[in-house]
Motif scaffolding. Sequence first.
Motif: not given
Length: 908
Positions: A700-707
Amino acid sequence: MHLYPVNIYLVLFLKYALAMGVEENTKIPVGAIFYENEKEIELSFDQAFREVNNLKFSDLQFVTIKRYMPTNDSFLLQQITCELISNGVAAIFGPSSKAASDIVAQIANTTGIPHIEYDWKLEATRQEHLNNQMTVNVAPALSALSRAYYDIIKTNYEWRTFTLIYETPEGLARLQDLMNIHALNTDYLKLRNLADYAEDYRVLWKEADETFHEHHIILDCEPKSLRELLKISVDFKLQGPFRHWFLTHLDTHSSGLKDIYNEDFKANITSVRLKIVDPNPYARKKTRLTPVDKILGSQMMLPILIYDAVVLFANSARNVIASLGQFYPPNSHCGLGFASTWIMGAHIVQEMKTISEDDVEPNFKTENMKINEFGQRTHFNLEIYKPTVNEPLMVWTPDNGIKVRRLNPELESAIVTPDFSVQRKVFTVVTHHEEPYFMMKQDHENFRGQEKYEGYAVDLIRKLSELMEFDYEFMIVNGNGKYNPETKQWDGIIRKLIDHHAQIGVCDLTITQLRRSAVDFTVPFMQLGISILHYKSPPEQKNPFAFLEPFAPQVWIYMIFAQLVMTLAFVLIARLSYREWMPPNPAIVDPDELENIWNVNNSCWLMVGSIMQQGCDILPRGPHMRILTGMWWFFALMMLSTYTANLAAFLTSNKWQSSINSLQDLIEQDEVKFGSMRGGSTSLFFSESNDTDYQRAWNQMKSFNPSGFTSTNKEGVARVRKEKGNYAFLMETTSLTYNIERNCDLRQIGGTIGEKHYGLAVPLGADYRTNLSVSILQLSEKGELYKLKNKWWKNHNVTCESFHEVDGDELSIIELGGVFLVLAGGVLTGVILGIFEFLWNVQNVAVEERVTPWQALKAELLFALKFWVRKKPMRISSSSSSGGDKSSRRSSASRRSSKEKTRSKTNS
């Protein structure tokens, strides 16, 4: 008769003397081959046979036949060997390793003449061993010496990365086992040949310093080359503090390093040499030393080894001749077809392989002499020492490993050269700005040097420097150190330690397996875990009159207006209804007047009692009045039920609590984003974990936008505060606690995830790591680490307002305070009205009973305070006589009757 024993003794003496005379003529020739510049070896060879012949054991006299080689010529060497054999020598010593051919060993093997070597030779193959069966070498076998070096470097020094530099093939053989430590992994082990840099050694040292950043160098070269090499290395700071050299040549002490040793040589330089037998402290000391005594006392390898070779051969020959009863001289030569093998030579060689060092005389110069079945010396003791000051440190033995050597007082007093490698050192401590570990003082402009810094790490290094007695200076970088998998390079603190630009790394540096592959760590100085930092929304201001908020103000106004209208309507309709007019006294059948109880007071009481669901003691009689009352009851029921439901929902919805209480709650919702520091140990923990929840969190951390990732912890904390509940930051508990203590709008969610440790980082193989670990343990045992943490985590000037967080259906006193205020207001109003009514009644009593107001007040108040009296007399102001009582009762009765009549008239 008395001469008979004398004759016997005389015969025995003559027989013994004759035998001695015969044995005294037993001379054993031995040959030796020397090169012209090996004068020291020759002197030692002569001295050994001189001492052997002086012992006169078995009355053998060894006669030496010496030949000299001007150059390395194999044909000449063959001729000299054959000449010695034709002279009937019982053994051939030499030549040294300068000989490029093993022709001597082959001829000796053919003729059966023992061949004794005393210098290093490359390991023979199995076929070569068959051709060298008559050869015995008292020099340490290169394979055994290589294993000894492996024990010293790997086990004792614990070097994990180093550069190997060799000059000769024999030197490379001595380093063979060291190359197997990391299987020639170029990241840990670098191999260089001096021949490749013969034109300019500065290129080699520049590469070692700037390219390899090497601090551990193993050098194997001839003593004559050593001085020049080390002198050049000074220009490249390779002789500075925290540099370590290991010189493997056994004659390093004869290279004259003392002549160039000065304050520029602060590196720790150690070497090895053969351990000689300790002298007998009770033996008589020579007052005048001969040249050969000085040679043997200098511990030069070849003179000492040829001395031991002579002792080994002489004692073995003595034992073999004694066992066979006589000496059979050899009769061998190199002619083709006429060579004969000397049988006794094989027995002497076998005896040399099995003889004990305790059975030889004179004693060996070196300790632990044992020859294996192939004629190689596999057992020997090595002395580890500092060649710059000639200070013995330790002793290596093949059976017991390394032991510290204790110096005798005479040897200690003989060491007069100062050792610059043990002077107080200055450590470069690399760190980065991170609260509360390393910070600039607020008034740092007023300080210089290390005094302008403060923090947990600063105090920790200062206490360690006091324990270990070192100085230090800080180097500031951008971060702890992140690994780039594409370039396979580190940055930050780890990079500086790898390059040996610093000796200690300290900050919030987590010990991880990946980092341990690049640097070493001390024991942890702090234990921690991972937790979640989140924004703490301040609770809304609680309204003491929150019980009014379930209804809008307009509703309350309409309710009050409806009650007033209903009260007036009730009074009007009741007066119109004949059923509501009743006689005042039910006992009177035909009363003169009727009474209606539904005045304004009673009607208002009915309305209020209904809305409060308490009922009333009087009820209407007429149907229309009952219909009106029923409708009011229905209205009151609906309003009360609605109010109760809205009040419960309103109060519970305003409670200060969060729906996210753990990592599980965080990953199962999609409103609050979360992340960690990019490339940090926390990110590494989640990315490498096999736990399902941790992997879900990482994805989930990698998929967030913005990071969801940040570059620093400070940026993550700022983002949590900025987004006010829409972002959570995963970080180490120590930094999290520090920020919570100083920011009232931050809080921790859930417990601790995993277990991590902070430690001091040092370069791989740093010898001071153990001392740092011991000092950290001492600080921990004394409670100093606990004090430091309290100092930098707890001592601050920020005071946060504490909020009581309610759970379940619990309501605070603030939320219900308005109810208590209404109760207090009603009670106060009733008390005030009661007091006014009491005073009004006192005034009436004073008028009617013709007493003063004070007397009436006193009488009424005293009676009111008599709680145990339950019946009140008609007149309480005076009670002097019974007649008076009766008249008073009559007057009171008449007064009450007149009051009732007046009240009836008023009602009608």
